[in-house]
Structures are given as C-alpha cells and as structure tokens.
Design a protein around this motif. Structure first.
Motif, PDB file in Angstrom:
ATOM      1  N   LYS A   7      23.705  60.646  42.963  1.00 46.39           N
ATOM      2  CA  LYS A   7      23.833  59.898  41.878  1.00 46.39           C
ATOM      3  C   LYS A   7      25.172  59.522  41.513  1.00 46.39           C
ATOM      4  O   LYS A   7      25.504  58.266  41.385  1.00 46.39           O
ATOM      5  CB  LYS A   7      23.385  60.422  40.447  1.00 46.39           C
ATOM      6  CG  LYS A   7      23.269  59.580  39.050  1.00 46.39           C
ATOM      7  CD  LYS A   7      22.421  60.388  38.193  1.00 46.39           C
ATOM      8  CE  LYS A   7      22.246  59.303  37.124  1.00 46.39           C
ATOM      9  NZ  LYS A   7      21.696  59.894  35.823  1.00 46.39           N
ATOM     10  N   PRO A   8      26.401  60.324  41.558  1.00 50.48           N
ATOM     11  CA  PRO A   8      27.455  59.827  41.512  1.00 50.48           C
ATOM     12  C   PRO A   8      28.092  58.970  42.618  1.00 50.48           C
ATOM     13  O   PRO A   8      28.629  58.043  42.450  1.00 50.48           O
ATOM     14  CB  PRO A   8      28.436  61.134  41.601  1.00 50.48           C
ATOM     15  CG  PRO A   8      27.526  62.475  41.321  1.00 50.48           C
ATOM     16  CD  PRO A   8      26.152  61.748  41.671  1.00 50.48           C
ATOM     17  N   LEU A   9      27.543  59.263  43.982  1.00 57.60           N
ATOM     18  CA  LEU A   9      27.843  58.336  44.826  1.00 57.60           C
ATOM     19  C   LEU A   9      27.258  56.888  44.698  1.00 57.60           C
ATOM     20  O   LEU A   9      27.891  55.884  44.949  1.00 57.60           O
ATOM     21  CB  LEU A   9      27.280  58.974  46.377  1.00 57.60           C
ATOM     22  CG  LEU A   9      27.465  58.003  47.629  1.00 57.60           C
ATOM     23  CD1 LEU A   9      28.871  57.740  47.838  1.00 57.60           C
ATOM     24  CD2 LEU A   9      26.572  58.624  48.613  1.00 57.60           C
ATOM     25  N   ALA A  10      26.090  56.859  44.135  1.00 57.77           N
ATOM     26  CA  ALA A  10      25.358  55.668  44.180  1.00 57.77           C
ATOM     27  C   ALA A  10      26.090  54.729  42.959  1.00 57.77           C
ATOM     28  O   ALA A  10      26.002  53.776  43.047  1.00 57.77           O
ATOM     29  CB  ALA A  10      23.908  55.927  43.718  1.00 57.77           C
ATOM     30  N   THR A  11      26.564  55.527  42.018  1.00 51.96           N
ATOM     31  CA  THR A  11      27.181  55.020  40.920  1.00 51.96           C
ATOM     32  C   THR A  11      28.462  54.466  41.111  1.00 51.96           C
ATOM     33  O   THR A  11      29.031  53.376  41.009  1.00 51.96           O
ATOM     34  CB  THR A  11      27.352  55.906  39.747  1.00 51.96           C
ATOM     35  OG1 THR A  11      26.368  56.455  39.380  1.00 51.96           O
ATOM     36  CG2 THR A  11      27.908  55.257  38.507  1.00 51.96           C
ATOM     37  N   GLY A  12      29.129  55.306  42.179  1.00 53.45           N
ATOM     38  CA  GLY A  12      30.451  54.803  42.545  1.00 53.45           C
ATOM     39  C   GLY A  12      30.497  53.457  43.443  1.00 53.45           C
ATOM     40  O   GLY A  12      31.311  52.352  43.421  1.00 53.45           O
ATOM     41  N   LEU A  13      29.593  53.537  44.448  1.00 50.82           N
ATOM     42  CA  LEU A  13      29.233  52.501  45.225  1.00 50.82           C
ATOM     43  C   LEU A  13      28.878  51.197  44.261  1.00 50.82           C
ATOM     44  O   LEU A  13      29.034  49.991  44.701  1.00 50.82           O
ATOM     45  CB  LEU A  13      28.002  52.674  46.378  1.00 50.82           C
ATOM     46  CG  LEU A  13      28.784  53.821  47.453  1.00 50.82           C
ATOM     47  CD1 LEU A  13      27.624  54.061  48.317  1.00 50.82           C
ATOM     48  CD2 LEU A  13      29.666  52.778  48.201  1.00 50.82           C
ATOM     49  N   LEU A  14      27.859  51.514  43.388  1.00 46.76           N
ATOM     50  CA  LEU A  14      27.452  50.355  42.490  1.00 46.76           C
ATOM     51  C   LEU A  14      28.389  49.707  41.839  1.00 46.76           C
ATOM     52  O   LEU A  14      28.643  48.396  41.840  1.00 46.76           O
ATOM     53  CB  LEU A  14      26.586  50.879  41.529  1.00 46.76           C
ATOM     54  CG  LEU A  14      25.683  49.666  40.548  1.00 46.76           C
ATOM     55  CD1 LEU A  14      24.748  48.903  41.250  1.00 46.76           C
ATOM     56  CD2 LEU A  14      25.096  50.435  39.306  1.00 46.76           C
ATOM     57  N   LEU A  15      29.452  50.610  41.164  1.00 49.69           N
ATOM     58  CA  LEU A  15      30.596  49.647  40.580  1.00 49.69           C
ATOM     59  C   LEU A  15      31.762  49.032  41.407  1.00 49.69           C
ATOM     60  O   LEU A  15      31.861  47.991  41.384  1.00 49.69           O
ATOM     61  CB  LEU A  15      31.520  50.772  39.718  1.00 49.69           C
ATOM     62  CG  LEU A  15      30.832  51.546  38.742  1.00 49.69           C
ATOM     63  CD1 LEU A  15      31.638  52.636  38.152  1.00 49.69           C
ATOM     64  CD2 LEU A  15      30.300  50.304  37.671  1.00 49.69           C
ATOM     65  N   LEU A  16      31.669  49.453  42.631  1.00 48.56           N
ATOM     66  CA  LEU A  16      32.558  49.057  43.793  1.00 48.56           C
ATOM     67  C   LEU A  16      32.053  47.688  44.229  1.00 48.56           C
ATOM     68  O   LEU A  16      32.659  46.492  44.269  1.00 48.56           O
ATOM     69  CB  LEU A  16      32.895  49.853  44.855  1.00 48.56           C
ATOM     70  CG  LEU A  16      33.504  49.287  46.132  1.00 48.56           C
ATOM     71  CD1 LEU A  16      35.064  49.127  45.747  1.00 48.56           C
ATOM     72  CD2 LEU A  16      33.319  50.297  47.407  1.00 48.56           C
ATOM     73  N   ASN A  17      30.606  47.657  44.428  1.00 51.47           N
ATOM     74  CA  ASN A  17      30.116  46.417  44.538  1.00 51.47           C
ATOM     75  C   ASN A  17      30.106  45.287  43.716  1.00 51.47           C
ATOM     76  O   ASN A  17      30.156  44.229  44.215  1.00 51.47           O
ATOM     77  CB  ASN A  17      28.669  47.037  45.209  1.00 51.47           C
ATOM     78  CG  ASN A  17      28.490  47.518  46.448  1.00 51.47           C
ATOM     79  OD1 ASN A  17      29.406  47.724  47.400  1.00 51.47           O
ATOM     80  ND2 ASN A  17      27.358  48.072  46.660  1.00 51.47           N
ATOM     81  N   PHE A  18      29.911  45.797  42.444  1.00 52.86           N
ATOM     82  CA  PHE A  18      29.899  44.816  41.389  1.00 52.86           C
ATOM     83  C   PHE A  18      31.191  44.072  41.288  1.00 52.86           C
ATOM     84  O   PHE A  18      31.438  42.886  41.246  1.00 52.86           O
ATOM     85  CB  PHE A  18      29.549  45.554  40.153  1.00 52.86           C
ATOM     86  CG  PHE A  18      29.671  44.602  39.026  1.00 52.86           C
ATOM     87  CD1 PHE A  18      28.539  43.596  38.661  1.00 52.86           C
ATOM     88  CD2 PHE A  18      30.450  44.668  38.063  1.00 52.86           C
ATOM     89  CE1 PHE A  18      28.558  42.678  37.797  1.00 52.86           C
ATOM     90  CE2 PHE A  18      30.821  43.546  36.992  1.00 52.86           C
ATOM     91  CZ  PHE A  18      29.514  42.675  36.749  1.00 52.86           C
ATOM     92  N   CYS A  19      32.265  44.939  41.268  1.00 51.84           N
ATOM     93  CA  CYS A  19      33.682  44.439  41.418  1.00 51.84           C
ATOM     94  C   CYS A  19      33.916  43.362  42.497  1.00 51.84           C
ATOM     95  O   CYS A  19      34.464  42.458  42.301  1.00 51.84           O
ATOM     96  CB  CYS A  19      34.771  45.341  41.370  1.00 51.84           C
ATOM     97  SG  CYS A  19      34.765  46.313  39.738  1.00 51.84           S
ATOM     98  N   MET A  20      33.329  43.701  43.598  1.00 52.76           N
ATOM     99  CA  MET A  20      33.679  42.878  44.707  1.00 52.76           C
ATOM    100  C   MET A  20      32.900  41.810  44.782  1.00 52.76           C
ATOM    101  O   MET A  20      33.383  40.642  45.076  1.00 52.76           O
ATOM    102  CB  MET A  20      33.439  43.971  46.088  1.00 52.76           C
ATOM    103  CG  MET A  20      34.286  44.925  46.430  1.00 52.76           C
ATOM    104  SD  MET A  20      33.999  45.987  47.838  1.00 52.76           S
ATOM    105  CE  MET A  20      34.484  44.722  49.031  1.00 52.76           C
TER     106      MET A  20
END
Length: 160
Positions: A7-20
């Motif tokens: 869950k923390p990995l998915a959350t971090g990737l989700l936020l990174l992808n959204f910003c990108m």
C-alpha cells in the motif's frame, strides 16, 4: 491483511505518476497553444499553404505534432487513473481493484504510445528543451506506471 505492505509503495507511485502526468499535460498544453498562436496564417483569399498540416508545430520536427497530441491525451488519462487509484488505495479491497487496474492499464498503454512517439522524435532530432523534458517524463512515466500496476495487482490476494 495480505498485501498491506504494498500500500505505501502503491501510494508513492500513484502520487509520483499524478504529478508527472500533470507536468506532461501542462507542457503539452503549452506546445499546443504555441502551435495555435504561431502556426500557419490563412490569408484573405482563404488559400491554404502548399504544405499545410493541421498538426503543424513551429518547434520540433515532423513527429512533434503527433507526439504532443498523444502526450496530452496520455497525461489527462493518467491523471484520471490517479483519481481512480486514489479511491482504490483509500478502500484497499478487491472490490475497488478492477476499476483502478483497468484505467491504470489504459493509461499505461496510452503512455507507451506517447513514449514511442517520443522515441521517434528523439531519433529525428532538433527539438527544444521543453519537448526534451516531456520526452524524459514520458519515458520515466512508462516505467513508474507499470510498477504501479504491478503494486496494485500484487495486493490482489487481499480479502474483502
């Protein structure tokens, strides 16, 4: 609960992808605005120039028009997939997984298409710094979106 460690990995990737995705869509919007402002001007006789293209971009090369249009579409769909992914991360159960996974895969395929056009644009050469930035972001985004898909699917063993 199984899959809770992802869950923390998915959350971090989700936020990174959204910003990108927001950055890619913003740079693409700038390029489209510049193409509209500095594109062909049709004279008073309403005759099109000899080599008129509806996706002519005054910066970049022949692949720029296709690249920018697909990059903007990929950025918008990627942002929408982040919204569905946020709902899945909030609830984190098997009932929310199919919608988040399907829109993430659609966004990833569009990102891969835009990345392929970015590679073509890199091959053709002659582009400005903003287009190079957008190319780099799409190449990185194609990998991080794939990792995000793996992270949410890796947690598919969770129980409702």
């Amino acid at each position: 609960m199984a899959g809770e460690g992802l869950k923390p990995l998915a959350t971090g990737l989700l936020l990174l992808n959204f910003c990108m995705c927001v950055i890619v869509a913003s740079i693409g919007g700038w390029a489209i605005n510049r193409a509209i402002d500095h594109g062909f001007v049709i004279g008073p006789s309403l005759e099109l120039p000899a080599h008129f293209s509806p996706i002519y971009f005054p910066m970049g090369n022949a692949a720029t028009g296709f690249f920018v249009l697909f990059a903007v579409i990929a950025g918008v769909v990627g942002g929408a997939s982040a919204i569905a992914g946020l709902n899945h991360i909030r609830s984190w159960n098997v009932n929310s997984l199919p919608s988040a996974a399907s829109v993430a895969i659609i966004a990833w395929t569009l990102i891969l298409l835009a990345m392929g056009l970015a590679c073509k644009e890199i091959e053709r050469g002659f582009r400005n710094a903003r287009l190079r930035t957008m190319e780099a972001f799409l190449i990185i985004l194609s990998a991080t979106q794939f990792l995000y898909i793996l992270a949410i699917h890796g947690a598919s063993t969770i129980r409702p």
